[in-house]
Design an enzyme around this catalytic site. Structure first.
Site, PDB file in Angstrom:
ATOM      1  N   ILE A   1       0.876  -1.095  -0.227  1.00  0.00           N
ATOM      2  CA  ILE A   1       0.085  -0.078  -0.008  1.00  0.00           C
ATOM      3  C   ILE A   1       0.928   1.185   0.079  1.00  0.00           C
ATOM      4  O   ILE A   1       1.933   1.456   0.794  1.00  0.00           O
ATOM      5  CB  ILE A   1      -0.754   0.093   1.260  1.00  0.00           C
ATOM      6  CG1 ILE A   1      -1.810  -1.046   1.391  1.00  0.00           C
ATOM      7  CG2 ILE A   1      -1.746   1.177   1.299  1.00  0.00           C
ATOM      8  CD1 ILE A   1      -2.625  -1.324   2.529  1.00  0.00           C
ATOM      9  N   PHE A   2       0.759   2.159  -0.944  1.00  0.00           N
ATOM     10  CA  PHE A   2       1.382   3.347  -0.938  1.00  0.00           C
ATOM     11  C   PHE A   2       1.006   4.341  -0.115  1.00  0.00           C
ATOM     12  O   PHE A   2      -0.360   4.940  -0.478  1.00  0.00           O
ATOM     13  CB  PHE A   2       1.586   3.763  -2.438  1.00  0.00           C
ATOM     14  CG  PHE A   2       2.624   5.032  -2.385  1.00  0.00           C
ATOM     15  CD1 PHE A   2       1.831   6.293  -3.173  1.00  0.00           C
ATOM     16  CD2 PHE A   2       3.690   5.236  -2.162  1.00  0.00           C
ATOM     17  CE1 PHE A   2       2.629   7.359  -3.512  1.00  0.00           C
ATOM     18  CE2 PHE A   2       4.430   6.500  -2.159  1.00  0.00           C
ATOM     19  CZ  PHE A   2       3.803   7.418  -2.784  1.00  0.00           C
ATOM     20  N   GLY A   3       1.563   5.073   0.682  1.00  0.00           N
ATOM     21  CA  GLY A   3       1.107   6.087   1.681  1.00  0.00           C
ATOM     22  C   GLY A   3       2.013   7.609   1.095  1.00  0.00           C
ATOM     23  O   GLY A   3       2.982   7.544   0.860  1.00  0.00           O
ATOM     24  N   TYR A   4       0.928   8.578   1.032  1.00  0.00           N
ATOM     25  CA  TYR A   4       1.603   9.796   0.646  1.00  0.00           C
ATOM     26  C   TYR A   4       0.904  11.079   1.470  1.00  0.00           C
ATOM     27  O   TYR A   4       1.449  12.161   1.277  1.00  0.00           O
ATOM     28  CB  TYR A   4       1.353  10.063  -0.864  1.00  0.00           C
ATOM     29  CG  TYR A   4      -0.095  10.045  -1.237  1.00  0.00           C
ATOM     30  CD1 TYR A   4      -0.677   9.004  -1.593  1.00  0.00           C
ATOM     31  CD2 TYR A   4      -0.769  11.376  -1.258  1.00  0.00           C
ATOM     32  CE1 TYR A   4      -2.049   9.034  -2.095  1.00  0.00           C
ATOM     33  CE2 TYR A   4      -2.269  11.483  -1.511  1.00  0.00           C
ATOM     34  CZ  TYR A   4      -2.994  10.124  -1.643  1.00  0.00           C
ATOM     35  OH  TYR A   4      -4.161  10.076  -2.210  1.00  0.00           O
ATOM     36  N   GLY A   5       0.115  10.645   2.577  1.00  0.00           N
ATOM     37  CA  GLY A   5      -0.328  11.686   3.104  1.00  0.00           C
ATOM     38  C   GLY A   5      -0.261  11.104   4.799  1.00  0.00           C
ATOM     39  O   GLY A   5       0.840  10.593   5.268  1.00  0.00           O
ATOM     40  N   SER A   6      -1.245  11.034   5.523  1.00  0.00           N
ATOM     41  CA  SER A   6      -1.338  10.579   6.956  1.00  0.00           C
ATOM     42  C   SER A   6      -0.956   9.274   7.010  1.00  0.00           C
ATOM     43  O   SER A   6      -0.540   8.922   7.953  1.00  0.00           O
ATOM     44  CB  SER A   6      -2.597  10.760   7.729  1.00  0.00           C
ATOM     45  OG  SER A   6      -3.488   9.890   6.827  1.00  0.00           O
TER      46      SER A   6
ATOM     47  N   GLU B   1     -10.560   5.601   4.813  1.00  0.00           N
ATOM     48  CA  GLU B   1     -10.060   6.401   3.557  1.00  0.00           C
ATOM     49  C   GLU B   1     -11.130   6.575   2.508  1.00  0.00           C
ATOM     50  O   GLU B   1     -11.490   7.460   2.209  1.00  0.00           O
ATOM     51  CB  GLU B   1      -8.981   5.680   2.728  1.00  0.00           C
ATOM     52  CG  GLU B   1      -7.549   5.249   3.324  1.00  0.00           C
ATOM     53  CD  GLU B   1      -7.084   6.865   3.664  1.00  0.00           C
ATOM     54  OE1 GLU B   1      -6.985   7.230   4.719  1.00  0.00           O
ATOM     55  OE2 GLU B   1      -6.258   7.255   2.427  1.00  0.00           O
TER      56      GLU B   1
HETATM   57  N1  LIG Z   1      -4.379   8.310   0.736  1.00  0.00           N
HETATM   58  C1  LIG Z   1      -3.582   9.136   1.407  1.00  0.00           C
HETATM   59  C2  LIG Z   1      -4.122  10.151   2.103  1.00  0.00           C
HETATM   60  C3  LIG Z   1      -4.684   9.186   3.388  1.00  0.00           C
HETATM   61  C4  LIG Z   1      -5.361  10.577   4.360  1.00  0.00           C
HETATM   62  O1  LIG Z   1      -4.548  11.370   4.539  1.00  0.00           O
HETATM   63  N2  LIG Z   1      -6.572  10.176   4.779  1.00  0.00           N
HETATM   64  C5  LIG Z   1      -6.878  10.968   5.660  1.00  0.00           C
HETATM   65  C6  LIG Z   1      -8.462  11.648   5.286  1.00  0.00           C
HETATM   66  S1  LIG Z   1      -9.540  10.284   5.150  1.00  0.00           S
HETATM   67  C7  LIG Z   1      -6.866  10.215   7.107  1.00  0.00           C
HETATM   68  O2  LIG Z   1      -7.088   9.288   6.912  1.00  0.00           O
HETATM   69  N3  LIG Z   1      -6.728  11.163   8.118  1.00  0.00           N
HETATM   70  C8  LIG Z   1      -6.432  10.561   9.193  1.00  0.00           C
HETATM   71  C9  LIG Z   1      -5.953  11.607  10.074  1.00  0.00           C
HETATM   72  O3  LIG Z   1      -5.907  12.764   9.607  1.00  0.00           O
HETATM   73  O4  LIG Z   1      -5.415  11.267  11.283  1.00  0.00           O
HETATM   74  C10 LIG Z   1      -2.228   8.310   1.816  1.00  0.00           C
HETATM   75  O5  LIG Z   1      -1.914   7.385   1.276  1.00  0.00           O
HETATM   76  O6  LIG Z   1      -1.850   8.968   3.059  1.00  0.00           O
END
Ligand SMILES: N[C@@H](CCC(=O)N[C@@H](CS)C(=O)NCC(=O)O)C(=O)O
Length: 251
Positions: free
Chosen positions: A26-31, A103
């Protein structure tokens, strides 16, 4: 051996005859980079091509509310684009079920497959440095929370002012920037770091200590160790300073 499929739509699946649980990256690029929230076997840093990271997705369930939607990361197609992050190898259905809720249901993201380029190869663990398929969660303009392109200063203002059930929107941005600086020093991401500078300025102008917006420090993640770590959600911290600065990959 029967082909083993991972069903990302959480119909429990495993290989028909061997019963071996399927694995997927699984590739992660945010949280996900700093708070995966699921058990994983391996975590490695690297990048994907053909996309750039943009804070163009709204969020009302984690980092914002219906009245004041926060801003979270998504991927935008750009044939020259490079997005750095990390990939987690997971086995079985648990992580996928969790991410479907976090997600897709709560965040408006949808799944796709991309090719992930590991930053470090490791002969003995089979990470050759060659790209391999990884699952990714992307928010597209079709979802109800989509914000799209807006002046960066507007995005920064929203992030500085929004918070939700998972914490302040500032934490979301700052912890991603910290991940990039600590794990991928020198990797380029103008949008992220310009946004971070604006948000830090707005928070300072409001006479707020940014640390007061960061919540509890998440347990850091052992990355690029290329060993099966089978980490539960309480990850073990190892400081890993990459041997050399990463150059911007203008390919
Ligand atoms: N899909 C992206 C972004 C995922 C993301 O940031 N999702 C948010 C919004 S649904 C989340 O799960 N946030 C949890 C948090 O902010 O603690 C990733 O791979 O990191």
């Amino acid at each position: 051996m029967a082909a083993v499929q991972v069903d990302i739509n959480n119909n429990n699946s495993r290989s028909s005859d061997s019963g071996v649980e399927a694995s997927v990256w699984i590739f992660g690029y945010g949280s996900l980079c700093w708070y995966p929230g699921f058990e994983y076997d391996k975590c490695i840093t690297g990048y994907i091509r053909g996309y750039v990271r943009r804070f163009w997705q709204g969020n009302t369930t984690h980092r914002g509310t219906l009245e004041k939607p926060g801003r979270v990361a998504t991927l935008i197609e750009d044939k020259e684009g490079i997005t750095w992050g990390c990939a987690f190898k997971v086995t079985g259905q648990l992580a996928l079920d969790y991410l479907k809720q976090r997600e897709c249901t709560l965040g408006g993201y949808q799944t796709d497959y991309i090719r992930f380029y590991p930053r470090k190869a490791s002969e003995w663990s089979g990470i050759s440095g060659q790209a391999f398929p990884a699952l990714v969660y992307i928010a597209t303009p079709k979802n109800d929370l989509w914000i799209g392109e807006e002046p960066l200063v507007e995005t920064a203002r929203q992030i500085a002012e929004c918070q939700g059930p998972s914490g302040h929107n500032v934490e979301y941005l700052i912890r991603l920037a910290i991940f990039m600086r600590e794990e991928l020093p020198g990797a380029c991401d103008e949008h992220l770091f310009e946004l971070e500078g604006l948000v830090r300025r707005f928070v300072a102008e409001a006479n707020v200590a940014i640390t007061s917006l960061l919540g509890n420090a998440p347990r850091r993640i052992r990355r690029d160790s290329h060993e099966e770590v089978r980490r539960h959600v309480s990850f073990e911290f190892t400081a890993r300073v990459p041997e050399k600065k990463l150059r911007c990959l203008h390919i």
